[in-house]
Design an enzyme around this catalytic site. Structure first.
Site, PDB file in Angstrom:
ATOM      1  CG  HIS A 118      -1.782  -1.222   1.281  1.00 10.04           C
ATOM      2  ND1 HIS A 118      -2.950  -1.369   0.569  1.00 10.04           N
ATOM      3  CD2 HIS A 118      -1.572  -2.398   1.926  1.00 10.04           C
ATOM      4  CE1 HIS A 118      -3.439  -2.587   0.781  1.00 10.04           C
ATOM      5  NE2 HIS A 118      -2.621  -3.226   1.608  1.00 10.04           N
TER       6      HIS A 118
ATOM      7  CB  ILE B 156      10.442   3.860   6.633  1.00  9.69           C
ATOM      8  CG1 ILE B 156       9.161   3.042   6.438  1.00  9.69           C
ATOM      9  CG2 ILE B 156      10.279   4.910   7.732  1.00  9.69           C
ATOM     10  CD1 ILE B 156       7.994   3.815   5.841  1.00  9.69           C
ATOM     11  CB  THR B 157      13.208   8.779   4.871  1.00 13.14           C
ATOM     12  OG1 THR B 157      12.746   8.769   3.530  1.00 13.14           O
ATOM     13  CG2 THR B 157      14.480   9.613   4.976  1.00 13.14           C
TER      14      THR B 157
ATOM     15  NE  ARG C  76      32.762  20.407 -24.466  1.00 12.45           N
ATOM     16  CZ  ARG C  76      33.796  19.603 -24.674  1.00 12.45           C
ATOM     17  NH1 ARG C  76      34.941  19.815 -24.035  1.00 12.45           N
ATOM     18  NH2 ARG C  76      33.706  18.600 -25.500  1.00 12.45           N
TER      19      ARG C  76
ATOM     20  CG  LEU D 288      26.493  19.588 -17.313  1.00 11.46           C
ATOM     21  CD1 LEU D 288      26.122  19.013 -15.959  1.00 11.46           C
ATOM     22  CD2 LEU D 288      27.630  20.565 -17.147  1.00 11.46           C
TER      23      LEU D 288
ATOM     24  CD  GLU E 110       6.380  13.686   1.819  1.00 13.43           C
ATOM     25  OE1 GLU E 110       5.245  14.134   2.043  1.00 13.43           O
ATOM     26  OE2 GLU E 110       7.179  13.366   2.706  1.00 13.43           O
TER      27      GLU E 110
HETATM   28  C1  LIG Z   1      13.651   7.074  -1.206  1.00 13.00           C
HETATM   29  C2  LIG Z   1      12.245   6.982  -0.695  1.00 13.00           C
HETATM   30  C3  LIG Z   1      11.949   7.432   0.576  1.00 13.00           C
HETATM   31  C4  LIG Z   1      10.657   7.306   1.103  1.00 13.00           C
HETATM   32  N1  LIG Z   1      10.396   7.705   2.393  1.00 13.00           N
HETATM   33  C5  LIG Z   1       9.175   7.413   2.951  1.00 13.00           C
HETATM   34  C6  LIG Z   1       8.928   7.650   4.348  1.00 13.00           C
HETATM   35  O1  LIG Z   1       9.795   8.187   5.064  1.00 13.00           O
HETATM   36  N2  LIG Z   1       7.743   7.278   4.888  1.00 13.00           N
HETATM   37  C7  LIG Z   1       6.762   6.694   4.128  1.00 13.00           C
HETATM   38  O2  LIG Z   1       5.712   6.362   4.673  1.00 13.00           O
HETATM   39  N3  LIG Z   1       6.954   6.456   2.798  1.00 13.00           N
HETATM   40  C8  LIG Z   1       8.134   6.803   2.194  1.00 13.00           C
HETATM   41  N4  LIG Z   1       8.342   6.545   0.854  1.00 13.00           N
HETATM   42  C9  LIG Z   1       7.310   5.853   0.093  1.00 13.00           C
HETATM   43  C10 LIG Z   1       6.600   6.705  -0.948  1.00 13.00           C
HETATM   44  O3  LIG Z   1       5.764   7.634  -0.339  1.00 13.00           O
HETATM   45  C11 LIG Z   1       5.866   5.744  -1.907  1.00 13.00           C
HETATM   46  O4  LIG Z   1       6.837   5.116  -2.676  1.00 13.00           O
HETATM   47  C12 LIG Z   1       4.857   6.449  -2.778  1.00 13.00           C
HETATM   48  O5  LIG Z   1       3.764   6.894  -2.019  1.00 13.00           O
HETATM   49  C13 LIG Z   1       4.374   5.562  -3.914  1.00 13.00           C
HETATM   50  O6  LIG Z   1       3.965   4.319  -3.460  1.00 13.00           O
HETATM   51  P1  LIG Z   1       4.473   2.974  -4.148  1.00 13.00           P
HETATM   52  O7  LIG Z   1       5.943   3.026  -4.195  1.00 13.00           O
HETATM   53  O8  LIG Z   1       3.873   1.851  -3.409  1.00 13.00           O
HETATM   54  O9  LIG Z   1       3.963   3.051  -5.606  1.00 13.00           O
HETATM   55  P2  LIG Z   1       2.477   2.673  -6.134  1.00 13.00           P
HETATM   56  O10 LIG Z   1       1.466   3.302  -5.265  1.00 13.00           O
HETATM   57  O11 LIG Z   1       2.395   1.226  -6.371  1.00 13.00           O
HETATM   58  O12 LIG Z   1       2.485   3.437  -7.517  1.00 13.00           O
HETATM   59  C14 LIG Z   1       3.100   2.903  -8.705  1.00 13.00           C
HETATM   60  C15 LIG Z   1       2.592   3.695  -9.892  1.00 13.00           C
HETATM   61  O13 LIG Z   1       1.186   3.547  -9.993  1.00 13.00           O
HETATM   62  C16 LIG Z   1       0.554   4.791 -10.030  1.00 13.00           C
HETATM   63  N5  LIG Z   1      -0.762   4.737  -9.414  1.00 13.00           N
HETATM   64  C17 LIG Z   1      -1.120   4.172  -8.233  1.00 13.00           C
HETATM   65  N6  LIG Z   1      -2.447   4.328  -8.038  1.00 13.00           N
HETATM   66  C18 LIG Z   1      -2.920   5.019  -9.076  1.00 13.00           C
HETATM   67  C19 LIG Z   1      -4.203   5.515  -9.457  1.00 13.00           C
HETATM   68  N7  LIG Z   1      -5.286   5.344  -8.677  1.00 13.00           N
HETATM   69  N8  LIG Z   1      -4.328   6.181 -10.607  1.00 13.00           N
HETATM   70  C20 LIG Z   1      -3.257   6.388 -11.408  1.00 13.00           C
HETATM   71  N9  LIG Z   1      -2.023   5.971 -11.101  1.00 13.00           N
HETATM   72  C21 LIG Z   1      -1.866   5.284  -9.957  1.00 13.00           C
HETATM   73  C22 LIG Z   1       1.499   5.702  -9.265  1.00 13.00           C
HETATM   74  O14 LIG Z   1       1.269   7.067  -9.593  1.00 13.00           O
HETATM   75  C23 LIG Z   1       2.834   5.194  -9.764  1.00 13.00           C
HETATM   76  O15 LIG Z   1       3.103   5.731 -11.009  1.00 13.00           O
HETATM   77  C24 LIG Z   1       9.626   6.742   0.299  1.00 13.00           C
HETATM   78  C25 LIG Z   1       9.926   6.338  -1.006  1.00 13.00           C
HETATM   79  C26 LIG Z   1      11.216   6.449  -1.505  1.00 13.00           C
HETATM   80  C27 LIG Z   1      11.487   5.972  -2.886  1.00 13.00           C
END
Ligand SMILES: Cc1cc2nc3c(=O)[nH]c(=O)nc-3n(C[C@H](O)[C@H](O)[C@H](O)COP(=O)(O)OP(=O)(O)OC[C@H]3O[C@@H](n4cnc5c(N)ncnc54)[C@H](O)[C@@H]3O)c2cc1C
Lengths: 391, 254
Positions: free
Chosen positions: A143, A170-171, A275, A345, A370
């Protein structure tokens, strides 16, 4: 000390004229810190996948953590100054800004806004001083964009709650002293403060990232993790809790990414003037000039958006849909600008000797976390049409 | 130990700048202003002296109302009190500046604050007159030492060190004294965000000194030619010698 070195932020529309003395002073302090302490080491940190831990005490001393909160050892700056701080930190690296976003916007803020007085006294001064590092556990393996579907549970057992579930991406998970875990009680999402060392709480580091390499990212496992019920944030229930934190952090991101974009623009402009190809500086070619002008224009538009957003936030009339627009626009902008800079670059643009590729790969994360670009599009889409397109 | 630091608002030295069309001033649009670098170190030194010895710190500047920004920056770093000798923004010559500072020091002394040490930067980053500290000391009849890179205290004396080729010159001055310091004496801190917010609430005392007749007047400013950054290779090996001699003559070196 010529602390500003030769870096000038973009100010094509004389926005600096709108800044107060404190706002400019805050920017100076953060800019000088980044120039002197971060820029010389950040490429190495990135390559070695490490956050510059040794600088955390100085960041705390300078007041970077929870800077826009009032009291409890926080600096108490206004939201535009806070935005400028984020901008300067992200000029250094998105991982640096993430550290400040998580500590301040995602952990200190919910304790400040929804915590009990005891929780505030215990955590806020310690976190402002970075005696404690926090992390924010919302996302789960199954999720991400849809946190309401979370599977982590909190079951009441006498004076305790028992937490079960997994959090990922989770950062700072693996370095945090305290985690805010969002979990479902019978029917509501609630926030819990879980300290490192609590039985049933464990973490693992996520390796192999090609983005945000100078930032810790990890997983959290909760196995019958028992916490006193006093560790629950008393004043918020439902998705409103985590979403209001995200609103804080997204606000900071909208400013932060401008810093990354300005770093890329500054570097590209200087490079193109120096450059030479076909006997002339590459800046003398129309195709190159068009790119530089596009970068400058998009940065300036983003600045105007964030500046106004800051005014609305200080007036406390900010709508989350406005934050969505700024987060979405500015992240797109910064990613585009960093890609254009990388292009200009040439081959040098793919090395860590220059900043563009580091910012570019970092911004892939910022574009996703976010609230992904899609999700903010749907938030605004629902707002203007009245039709939810999420499901 | 009560220390007063005299500072000057100057354009940020790292910045590129342009002149106004009448050549009377630098164009301040898009320009950051800062405390002259040696004086930034003087401010830092005053704070460190207070941290070690107690007492009070104050910062003073002669300049236009906007120079309160540099006072505020010093207050944000931890200086207790600020004094602005407010002018209309025109450049005062070293004689007029030092006279105004002497008057202010004497009138503050009358209200009860006795300064033990007045710090200056060795020279300001813009006009670079090297005079104000020395003139103030002479008028107050206090001992004065310039170009200092280390300050310590023993009994009622300042022990000041100046860098000399291959070593240090050591000076002892009886307090009260004037010391002008040089960059390198310390690494100045940046004001913390908390400090910036606290400084907002500290009061700045404003005095409007009467403008004296200036005896040293600015005619106009001219911008030196920018360095091209180009490298010219005059030749290789022994054949290069005549070209080098010709170039040195052209530059007026020989
Ligand atoms: C380096 C890093 C640090 C992070 N730090 C934190 C943190 O500190 N705490 C925390 O809680 N989370 C953190 N996150 C998590 C981040 O918030 C999630 O990765 C993000 O919310 C997306 O969720 P997902 O990766 O599960 O992608 P998904 O939700 O599976 O999304 C995958 C793709 O599907 C698309 N998608 C999903 N649903 C829909 C829809 N209904 N309509 C259209 N498109 C859709 C999305 O836009 C995306 O393109 C971090 C992520 C990264 C990479």
């Amino acid at each position: 000390m010529g602390t500003l070195s030769d870096y000038r932020s973009v100010d094509y529309f004389n926005l600096d004229e709108l800044l107060t003395e404190e706002q400019r002073q805050v920017r100076r302090t953060v800019r000088a810190f980044v120039t002197e302490k971060i820029l010389p080491i950040i490429a190495d940190c990135y390559e070695q996948q490490k956050f510059p831990e040794e600088l955390i005490p100085e960041m705390a001393e300078l007041g970077f953590f929870g800077a826009n909160l009032q009291g409890y050892g926080a600096a108490g700056i206004d939201n535009i100054a806070y935005g400028l701080m984020m901008q300067e930190l992200e000029r250094g690296d998105s991982g640096l800004r993430s550290m400040a976003s998580v500590q301040g916007g995602l952990v200190m803020y919910p304790i400040y806004a929804f915590g009990s007085e005891e929780q505030k006294q215990k955590y806020l001064p310690a976190m402002a001083k970075a005696k404690m590092i926090g992390c924010f556990g919302l996302t789960e393996p199954e999720h991400g964009s849809d946190p309401a579907g979370m599977e982590t549970t909190a079951v009441k057992d006498g004076k305790n709650y028992v937490l079960n579930g997994n959090k990922t991406w989770i950062t700072n998970a693996n370095v945090a002293d305290v985690a805010i875990i969002w979990a479902k009680t019978d029917d509501q999402i609630r926030g819990f403060l879980v300290e490192k060392g609590t039985k049933g709480f464990s973490t693992a580091k996520i390796d192999g990232k090609f983005s945000m390499r100078a930032s810790h990212t990890g997983e959290i496992y909760l196995n019958d993790c028992r916490v006193p019920k006093d560790n629950m944030l008393p004043s918020v229930e439902g998705l409103k809790g985590p979403l209001s934190c995200l609103n804080q952090a997204r606000y900071g991101i909208s400013w932060g990414v401008i810093g990354a974009a300005m770093a890329c623009y500054d570097e590209a402009l200087k490079y193109c003037l120096e450059r030479k190809q076909f006997d002339k500086p590459i800046a003398s070619y129309q195709l190159v000039q068009e790119k530089l002008v596009d970068m400058l224009t998009e940065i300036t538009k983003a600045q105007l958006l964030s500046y106004r957003l800051g005014q609305l936030k200080d007036a406390d009339t900010l709508l989350h849909t406005q934050v969505s627009m700024a987060k979405r626009n500015n992240c797109r902008m910064a990613l585009d600008v960093s890609r254009m800079a990388r292009d200009l670059l040439g081959g040098n643009g793919i090395t860590l000797d220059y900043q563009a590729i580091r910012h570019m790969t970092n911004l892939e994360t910022v574009y996703t976390y976010e609230g992904t670009d899609h999700i903010h599009t749907l938030v605004m889409g629902a707002d203007i049409t009245g039709i939810q397109a999420f499901r | 130990m009560n220390t007063l630091v005299c500072i000057k608002r100057v354009p940020d030295t790292g910045a590129r700048f342009a002149l106004t069309s009448d050549g009377q001033d630098i164009d301040s649009r898009n320009l950051e202003f800062t405390i002259s670098p040696h004086e930034e170190c003087a401010v830092e030194e005053a704070i460190r002296i207070q941290e070690k010895q107690g007492g009070s710190t104050a910062v003073l500047t002669l300049g236009p109302e906007v120079a309160s920004e540099q006072i505020r920056e010093s207050l944000a770093k931890g200086i207790d009190r600020g004094v602005l000798l407010e002018t209309d923004g025109s450049e005062w010559d070293p004689q007029a500046t030092s006279q105004a500072i002497v008057n202010a020091v004497q009138s503050i002394q009358k209200t009860g604050t006795k300064y033990d040490l007045v710090l200056f930067g060795n020279e300001s980053a813009d006009s670079g007159d090297y005079q104000v500290g020395v003139r103030v000391a002479a008028a107050l009849d206090w001992p004065c030492i310039t170009g200092i890179k280390s300050i310590e205290f023993q009994n009622n004396q300042v022990v000041a060190k100046r860098e000399a080729p291959g070593g240090w010159e050591l000076f002892r001055l009886t307090l009260p004294a004037v010391v002008t310091v040089k960059e390198g004496i310390n690494v100045p801190r940046h004001p913390s965000l908390r400090g910036i917010m606290t400084a907002k609430k500290k009061e700045i005392e404003r005095i409007k000194p009467a403008k004296p007749e200036l005896k040293l007047l600015k005619q106009n400013l001219r911008k030196p030619q920018e360095k091209s950054g180009e490298i010219q290779i005059l030749g290789h090996g022994i054949e290069a010698v005549p070209a080098i001699v010709a170039k040195l003559k052209e530059l007026g070196v020989i």
